[in-house]
Design a protein around this motif. Structure first.
Motif, short mmCIF file in Angstrom:
data_model
loop_
_atom_site.label_atom_id
_atom_site.label_comp_id
_atom_site.label_asym_id
_atom_site.label_seq_id
_atom_site.Cartn_x
_atom_site.Cartn_y
_atom_site.Cartn_z
N VAL A 182 -18.96 -15.87 -66.21
CA VAL A 182 -19.36 -16.12 -64.83
C VAL A 182 -18.37 -17.10 -64.22
O VAL A 182 -18.13 -18.18 -64.77
CB VAL A 182 -20.78 -16.69 -64.73
N LEU A 183 -17.77 -16.71 -63.10
CA LEU A 183 -16.88 -17.58 -62.33
C LEU A 183 -17.52 -17.83 -60.97
O LEU A 183 -17.85 -16.88 -60.25
CB LEU A 183 -15.50 -16.93 -62.14
N SER A 205 -19.27 -11.15 -55.38
CA SER A 205 -19.74 -11.33 -54.01
C SER A 205 -18.86 -10.59 -53.01
O SER A 205 -19.26 -10.38 -51.87
CB SER A 205 -19.77 -12.83 -53.67
N ALA A 206 -17.66 -10.17 -53.43
CA ALA A 206 -16.76 -9.45 -52.53
C ALA A 206 -17.15 -7.98 -52.37
O ALA A 206 -16.67 -7.31 -51.46
CB ALA A 206 -15.33 -9.55 -53.03
N GLN A 243 -17.63 -17.85 -53.32
CA GLN A 243 -17.54 -16.56 -53.98
C GLN A 243 -17.96 -16.69 -55.44
O GLN A 243 -18.01 -17.78 -56.00
CB GLN A 243 -16.13 -15.99 -53.89
N SER A 244 -18.27 -15.52 -56.04
CA SER A 244 -18.69 -15.51 -57.44
C SER A 244 -18.24 -14.21 -58.08
O SER A 244 -18.01 -13.19 -57.41
CB SER A 244 -20.21 -15.65 -57.55
N LEU A 245 -18.10 -14.24 -59.41
CA LEU A 245 -17.71 -13.08 -60.19
C LEU A 245 -18.42 -13.14 -61.53
O LEU A 245 -18.42 -14.17 -62.20
CB LEU A 245 -16.19 -13.05 -60.40
N THR A 277 -22.33 -2.78 -57.86
CA THR A 277 -21.97 -3.14 -59.22
C THR A 277 -20.97 -2.13 -59.77
O THR A 277 -21.18 -0.91 -59.65
CB THR A 277 -23.22 -3.17 -60.12
N VAL A 278 -19.90 -2.62 -60.34
CA VAL A 278 -18.85 -1.76 -60.88
C VAL A 278 -19.07 -1.63 -62.39
O VAL A 278 -19.19 -2.63 -63.10
CB VAL A 278 -17.45 -2.34 -60.60
N GLN A 279 -19.13 -0.38 -62.87
CA GLN A 279 -19.35 -0.12 -64.28
C GLN A 279 -18.31 0.87 -64.80
O GLN A 279 -17.97 1.83 -64.10
CB GLN A 279 -20.76 0.43 -64.54
#
Length: 489
Positions: free
Chosen positions: A259-260, A303-304, A265-267, A308-310
């Protein structure tokens, strides 16, 4: 007569049972081996050791220090709480305090890095047996835990927000340590699980959290170290002297989360794996590396993006063999890469192929290169990599994606004494055979939906006709061979 023989055998057996072992290892023997091995590895030692009346040794403080005189850096670690006790059958029992403090200091060119933390264990047991020159260690533990509670960096740009932890459960292992002209170590281990966590904050208020675990680990390693080898020795000098290592590690499954976070923003990344392995070797013949994993899955949330990318990957493998010794003669090298059934995320297909004009097949790549070359200097020394390639073979190249396939193989020679007419490069000669199925159609489709410029599609058709010949269908092509150059495509 028979009773007399049986009586003699019984007396002999009793005498053997009551006799001391052929060699009785002492705590001082074990401590002496540790001191010798550490000296052989370039460490200086300062320890507080107390001998007890029962012959045991208690090491209340142990400080190891290694100084690299060729570079402004120094490594120091301090611990204690180690006891060596005489045991039955001429063995030595090694115990650790249930909790130990650890301090680590590394002084480098930019300043000092300090780590402080603790070690703890549950039901740790270790026993040493053998001779002073060759000692076998067997150990087990219900759990071992390493905690780093404080970190200090030279630039003070990173700080821990929570203690970093590394926890191993169900640990068992065997280790053989032998001291002769070379100090050799053979180690094998298994563990039920390995868990780790790290949480820190950077100077720009970025929060980073990393957690994960491996299940059902097993591994083996072998190491040989020359005695009295200077820590300042270069890598080629160490390898020539016999400093070599090899090992492998396997696991049945794993997962990791990262988690960043920044104020705006967050990732979040999450990965899982169905098992894999890592094999490494560092010898005078060079560096060997092979790693692979199966059934990988990756999930990305940011957040961008509102979605959800899978993505998934059935199998990946990476391998390399590289020479590490400077030489005036050619040495072999090899590179390998395999990606099987990489499924591109739906959001990627939506962006590049909103009208569903392309087959959404997984991507697969299987490539292997080999060749010969030589190193002109130590590759670990500062500066550019001093490598010179003499020959390169494309042993395997198979790329499949979006309904198209591209394969290649061939051999190339590099003449370093003659410059290429295309630039400041060695002259290259040889032949590469290429086969393409559906590639021209894929390029035309990518151009029609705006992914590639129309000029790319025109150039592909032009040069494809000049250098390729049709095999069966119009979009089933192969490169022209040397004897085909005068024939029309």
């Amino acid at each position: 007569m028979t009773l007399r023989i049986l009586s003699c055998l019984a007396l002999f057996g009793a005498a053997q049972a009551l006799a001391p072992p052929a060699f009785s290892l002492t705590p001082q023997d074990v401590w002496g081996q540790w001191q010798g091995v550490l000296r052989d590895s370039g460490y200086s030692m300062d320890a507080d050791v107390a001998r007890q009346q029962d012959g045991s040794l208690k090491i209340s403080r142990l400080e190891l220090r290694q100084q690299d005189h060729s570079a402004p850096q120094q490594f120091t670690v301090t611990t204690g709480g180690i006891t060596l006790n005489p045991a039955a059958q001429g063995a030595v029992q090694i115990t650790l305090a249930p909790s130990l403090s650890l301090d680590l200091s590394v002084i480098g060119p930019k300043g000092e890095t300090r780590l402080s933390g603790s070690y703890s264990d549950e039901q740790f047991q270790m026993q040493a047996s053998g001779t002073p020159d060759q000692i076998d260690y067997a150990y087990s533990a219900r759990a071992l835990s390493l905690t780093i509670s404080h970190i200090q960096l030279p630039d003070a740009g990173v700080s821990l927000t929570d203690p970093a932890t590394l926890i191993t459960t169900g640990l068992q292992g065997k280790l053989t340590l032998r001291r002769a002209d070379l100090t050799t170590l053979q180690h094998s281990m298994t563990a039920d699980s390995l868990r780790y966590s790290l949480s820190m904050r950077t100077q720009d208020t970025q929060q980073i959290r990393l957690t994960g675990h491996f299940n059902a680990l097993s591994g083996q390693s072998d190491r040989s170290t020359p005695r009295n080898l200077s820590p300042d020795a270069s890598l080629p000098d160490r390898l020539r002297a016999g400093d070599q290592t090899a090992g492998n590690m396997r696991f049945s499954s794993s997962d990791a989360q990262m988690v960043l976070e920044k104020p705006d923003q967050s990732l979040q990344l999450q990965t899982t794996s169905g098992g894999g392995s890592l094999t490494t070797a560092l010898r005078d013949s060079g560096l060997h590396l092979d790693t692979q994993a199966n059934d990988l899955a990756l999930t990305i949330q940011t957040s961008a993006l509102p979605l959800t990318v899978q993505t998934t990957l059935k199998h990946y493998a990476v391998g390399l063999d590289l020479p590490l010794m400077p030489s005036t003669i050619d040495q072999p090298f090899a590179l390998r890469l395999s990606l099987q059934d990489l499924a591109l995320p739906d959001i990627v297909w939506a962006l590049v192929d909103g009208q569903n004009q392309l087959p959404h097949d997984p991507l697969s790549l299987d490539a292997a290169l080999s060749g010969t070359g030589r190193l002109k200097a130590d590759p670990t020394a500062p500066g550019s990599f001093p490598a010179e390639v003499s020959a390169l073979s494309i042993d395997r190249f198979d790329l499949r994606a979006a309904g198209a396939a591209l394969t290649a193989s061939g051999d190339l020679a590099f003449d370093t004494d003659e410059q290429s007419r295309f630039g400041p490069y060695p002259k290259i000669s040889g032949q590469v055979d290429i086969a393409a199925k559906g590639v021209m159609g894929l390029i035309q489709t990518l151009a029609s939906i705006g992914i590639l410029p129309a000029s790319y599609a025109f150039s592909a058709s032009l040069y494809g006709g000049m250098f390729m010949r049709q095999i069966s269908r119009p979009d089933d092509l192969a490169s022209l061979r040397q004897g085909d150059r005068s024939q029309p495509p």
